[in-house]
Scaffold this active site. Structure first.
Site, mmCIF file in Angstrom:
data_model
loop_
_atom_site.group_PDB
_atom_site.id
_atom_site.type_symbol
_atom_site.label_atom_id
_atom_site.label_comp_id
_atom_site.label_asym_id
_atom_site.label_seq_id
_atom_site.Cartn_x
_atom_site.Cartn_y
_atom_site.Cartn_z
ATOM 1 N N CYS A 176 124.545 -4.157 59.985
ATOM 2 C CA CYS A 176 123.632 -3.761 60.390
ATOM 3 C C CYS A 176 123.542 -2.253 61.448
ATOM 4 O O CYS A 176 122.418 -0.995 61.571
ATOM 5 C CB CYS A 176 122.457 -4.862 60.694
ATOM 6 N N CYS A 192 121.000 -12.308 63.186
ATOM 7 C CA CYS A 192 120.534 -11.752 64.330
ATOM 8 C C CYS A 192 121.314 -12.645 65.605
ATOM 9 O O CYS A 192 120.837 -11.701 66.871
ATOM 10 C CB CYS A 192 118.738 -11.246 64.619
HETATM 11 FE FE1 FES Z 1 121.162 -6.152 62.952
HETATM 12 FE FE2 FES Z 1 118.966 -7.778 62.972
HETATM 13 S S1 FES Z 1 119.061 -7.014 61.644
HETATM 14 S S2 FES Z 1 121.030 -7.750 64.670
#
Ligand code: FES
Length: 125
Positions: free
Chosen positions: A35, A104
């Site tokens: 991400c 996360c």
């Molecule tokens: Fe990347 Fe939460 S979506 S740490």
């Protein structure tokens, strides 16, 4: 869990220990290449305990919330205790996370452990 627990919103509205410690005793990074989110943690160590801790996060709301919660869990703990704080502990402290946001909380676990390792390395331990 409900969609978001009140503890989650509390950290989201009022994140704790944001920023960086000047001339820290230890620095650690956490990140998720999928991400692109990242977390920087700095710690001040006194008597082998975490006297102070700060974080800076470029990430999703769950990353910010769990990073804030992690600093509260770690502050005042011995280095040994702080080293054992897991992503699951962090997640529990904010009332749980949805399946897609569970990863996360790994940023906090990772960055905290790296900061402690950095401190220990600098002290030759
Ligand atoms: Fe990347 Fe939460 S979506 S740490």
């Amino acid at each position: 869990m409900e969609f978001f627990d009140s503890k989650f919103f509390d950290h989201f509205m009022d994140p704790r220990n944001v920023g960086t410690i000047e001339d820290p005793d230890g620095t650690g990074m956490g990140g998720d290449p999928t991400c692109g989110d990242w977390l920087l943690v700095t710690i001040r160590v006194s008597d082998e305990s975490i006297e102070d801790i700060r974080f800076q996060c470029r990430g999703c709301s769950a990353a910010i919330v769990t990073s804030s919660a992690m600093t509260e869990l770690a502050k005042g703990r011995s280095l040994e205790e702080a080293m054992n704080i897991s992503a699951a502990d962090i997640e529990d402290s904010v009332g749980g996370l949805s399946e897609e946001k569970r990863h996360c909380s790994l940023l906090g676990e990772q960055a905290l452990r790296e900061a402690i390792k950095d401190y220990r390395t600098s002290k030759g331990r």
